[in-house]
Design an enzyme around this catalytic site. Structure first.
Site, PDB file in Angstrom:
ATOM      1  N   ASP A 103      -1.213   5.925  -7.427  1.00 30.75           N
ATOM      2  CA  ASP A 103      -0.937   7.332  -7.746  1.00 30.75           C
ATOM      3  C   ASP A 103       0.667   7.299  -8.247  1.00 30.75           C
ATOM      4  O   ASP A 103       1.556   6.751  -7.776  1.00 30.75           O
ATOM      5  CB  ASP A 103      -1.081   8.047  -6.455  1.00 30.75           C
ATOM      6  N   GLU A 158      -1.607   5.200 -12.700  1.00 25.51           N
ATOM      7  CA  GLU A 158      -1.783   6.492 -13.206  1.00 25.51           C
ATOM      8  C   GLU A 158      -0.475   6.700 -13.874  1.00 25.51           C
ATOM      9  O   GLU A 158       0.623   6.758 -13.171  1.00 25.51           O
ATOM     10  CB  GLU A 158      -1.833   7.348 -11.868  1.00 25.51           C
TER      11      GLU A 158
END
Length: 679
Positions: free
Chosen positions: A331, A368
């Protein structure tokens, strides 16, 4: 007050400052004796408070201090003991002790406490599937939401690790043809303060409190009642059963910030142990500087600090070695590549170490590739060994099949073919810049964050009122198209058009070079009622409603996954990252190679893509008609073979399936469709 015990029973020589956390002692019975090591460089002393199972609280000063690590050997602390760290005047029964960042299990009762764990588990003949990138089809899912409403999963294990591994769930995954499940965070996590005030939970789990501990609430009620060891065993059993079915397990991990939240909130772990080292500050903390936040959640871990890098790498190795995890999606991964000056570098020690670690060899690493800091968009710039979520692909496909089509339907114009072709080719140039091929592109059109595929075709605006923020949260630029009615409708024509658009998007995703990722439920028409930020909706908004599954869309998706495997069978296992090498050939509606002018002409909305292979053999043809009218296309030249009609996103395609067409002949393709032929 708890008496502080002597720390010299076994002598200083028996203690060591590594590994961090709890580990087997150099001397003594490991059943009851443990080595304790905690990095807290700015604290002059640190006391371990622990409570053996069924016993009373005890306290022991960690007597040794080596390079910022407090460590000591502790007796009488068997498996199952609860523990934490604090000062001399702490009352453990009524105070929040500091949680061990390396705790293998966390009791999240009235106060957070670590639990000493054993690593025993019968893995039997478990073997990692080791699916090559080229053959991978990823399925992003939430452990709870996936099976909470599944009628074939026993009620007592719905929404749990055990539920995900139930035969009914594994059968669905295998029928669909996916090769990996990518799970939203299963590290132990907490709800943020503002959500608790609203009476809402952090359903997605992007608020980690323990990077070595599984989230206990995702285990079945029976496992939770039996204790942390049963929770771990259920999770490991899930991985083992998925592996036996040939399915990899990828974890979404959140190393960019912690659940301690904004500066000034209570110290739960890192903030009390080494706040100025763990978190990134905008200047000198001694001079009053505050946090520098690149994540938007109040606190950012400082990957310019070697010990933060070590914690993340230790965590990754632990999940691979102890839980047999096959990959990780990181993330806001740009934050993990920011140096001491807060600048992103593809050669950041963490990124390079993760990609070259022997312990992580063969493990899938997915970034990401953005965060909220300066130069926060880095898609295509991560180093060799990493794959990136490709937002270029997402936006291009949404534009061509949804936003552009909505514009055309309302008398406007759409975009041309260049961006579509770039997405179909796996964004070759974007990834070549970092020395990577198209297989570094994780192709996605939807994810947990944003509209589902069904909602992309049914809503022009977000509908997030249930989140308690007056619809201010969530993205406003969704590139969606409601096909003429906002939300639910009984209009059969609109419903048919929505399904066809969903098939167009799914077909483009599954026929593009790169690695496709399907969001759980998109293959079944799952809706979130227009909510594009359902992070706090632990209810029917987020859970997959199996009773409302669109079986036609599922059949189409399943068929497309199989077509993908068929079409890739003659193609290379990796693709050269060179512009002059292409296995795709492009033609216009007249069967002629596209000219440079046609690529940039916004009125051109018909594209024929001929798939090649290294030996020059053409394998298949895909025709994209992005216009509102049927189009007669001249099929391109082929080496003496015919084209067999295999699939169309138009509902009437079964009537034409299997029909043969000669190269150079004319075939009509329906409006707003994809038609697939096999050579």
């Amino acid at each position: 007050m708890t008496e502080i015990l002597s720390a010299t029973v076994l002598g200083a020589a028996a203690s060591r400052p590594f590994p961090l956390g709890l580990s087997a002692p150099l001397q003594g019975d490991p059943a009851t004796v443990v080595n304790v090591a905690v990095w807290a460089p700015d604290l002059t002393e640190l006391i371990l408070y622990f409570r053996p199972p069924g016993g009373a609280w005890q306290a022991q000063l960690l007597p040794e201090f080596s390079d910022g690590v407090h460590h000591g050997v502790v007796e009488g602390m068997p498996v199952g003991s609860h523990y934490g760290f604090g000062r001399e005047d702490v009352e453990p029964e009524s105070s929040q002790l500091l949680l061990d960042p390396y705790a293998r299990a966390i009791d999240s009762g009235e106060h957070l406490l670590g639990v000493r764990m054993a690593a025993d588990f019968d893995w039997g003949g478990d073997a990692a599937p080791l699916t090559p990138w080229r053959d991978s089809v990823i399925y992003e899912a939430h452990v709870k939401g996936l099976t909470k409403l599944h009628p074939e999963v026993p009620e007592e294990i719905r929404g749990s690790y055990a539920g995900l591994a139930h035969p009914a769930m594994i059968r669905h995954l295998r029928e669909l043809g996916v090769t990996a499940v990518q799970l939203l965070p299963i590290h132990a996590h907490l709800d943020e303060v503002h959500l608790r005030e609203l009476g809402l939970p952090n359903y997605w789990g992007y608020n980690t409190i323990g990077y070595f501990a599984p989230h206990a609430q995702y285990a079945s009620a029976a496992a939770q009642a039996a204790g942390p060891q049963a929770v771990q065993d259920e999770l490991k059993g899930m991985v083992k059963l998925l592996h036996a079915a040939g399915i990899e397990v990828i974890l979404d991990v959140v190393y960019n910030h912690t659940a301690e939240g904004s500066q000034g909130e209570p110290a739960l772990s890192w903030r009390g142990l080494a706040e100025h080292r763990y978190y990134r500050f905008d200047g000198d903390p001694a001079a009053g500087a505050g946090y520098l936040d690149t994540t938007g959640v109040g606190n950012t871990l400082d990957f310019g600090e070697p010990k933060v890098i070590q914690m993340a790498l230790d965590s990754l190795r632990y999940w691979v070695e102890e839980f047999h995890i096959d990959g990780f999606r990181f993330d806001l991964a740009v934050t993990l590549g920011r140096d001491a000056a807060n600048a992103f570098s593809p050669q950041h020690p963490f990124l390079v170490a993760a990609a070259t670690s022997q312990a992580l060899s063969g493990v899938k690493l997915i970034s990401e590739p953005w965060d909220l800091g300066n130069d926060g968009w880095q898609t295509g710039r991560f180093p060799v060994g990493w794959a990136d979520w490709n937002d270029n692909f997402r936006d291009s496909i949404r534009d061509f099949w949804l936003a552009d089509q909505g514009s055309i339907a309302n008398g406007g114009t759409g975009g041309g073919l260049a961006r579509l072709a770039d997405a179909l080719s796996g964004s070759t140039r974007l990834f070549a810049a970092s020395g990577r091929s198209q297989l570094a592109s994780i192709n996605l059109v939807t994810a947990h964050d944003g509209f589902t595929l069904a909602d992309l075709t049914a809503y022009n605006q977000k509908h997030n009122a249930a989140n308690g923020e007056d619809n201010r949260d969530g993205n406003d630029n969704n590139r969606s198209w409601n096909h003429g009615a906002e939300g639910p409708t009984e209009d059969a024509g609109i419903l048919a058009a929505r399904r066809q658009s969903a098939k167009n998007v799914m077909a483009t995703l599954l026929l593009s070079l790169g690695v496709p990722m399907i969001t759980a439920g998109d293959e079944l028409g799952r809706s979130q009622q227009g909510n594009n930020n359902a992070y706090c909706q632990d209810n029917e908004i987020s859970w997959l409603d199996w009773s409302a599954a669109d079986q036609d869309l599922f059949a189409a998706t399943r068929g497309l996954v199989r077509l993908r495997k068929d079409y890739l069978s003659a193609q290379p296992s990796t693709y050269p990252a060179r512009d002059e090498t292409s296995y795709l050939h492009w033609f216009d509606a007249a069967g002629n190679p596209l000219s440079p002018e046609q690529w940039q002409d916004g009125s051109q909305r018909v594209l024929q893509m001929l798939l090649g292979s290294p030996d020059g053999v053409m394998d298949g043809l895909v025709v994209f008609n992005g216009t509102a009218e049927p189009v007669d296309v001249v099929l391109p030249p082929l080496d003496g073979r015919e084209f067999e009609h295999r699939f169309s996103t138009n509902a009437s395609h079964p009537e034409r399936q299997g029909s043969l067409h000669r190269p150079g002949s004319t075939d009509q393709v329906d409006a707003n469709t994809i038609t697939i032929y096999k050579a």
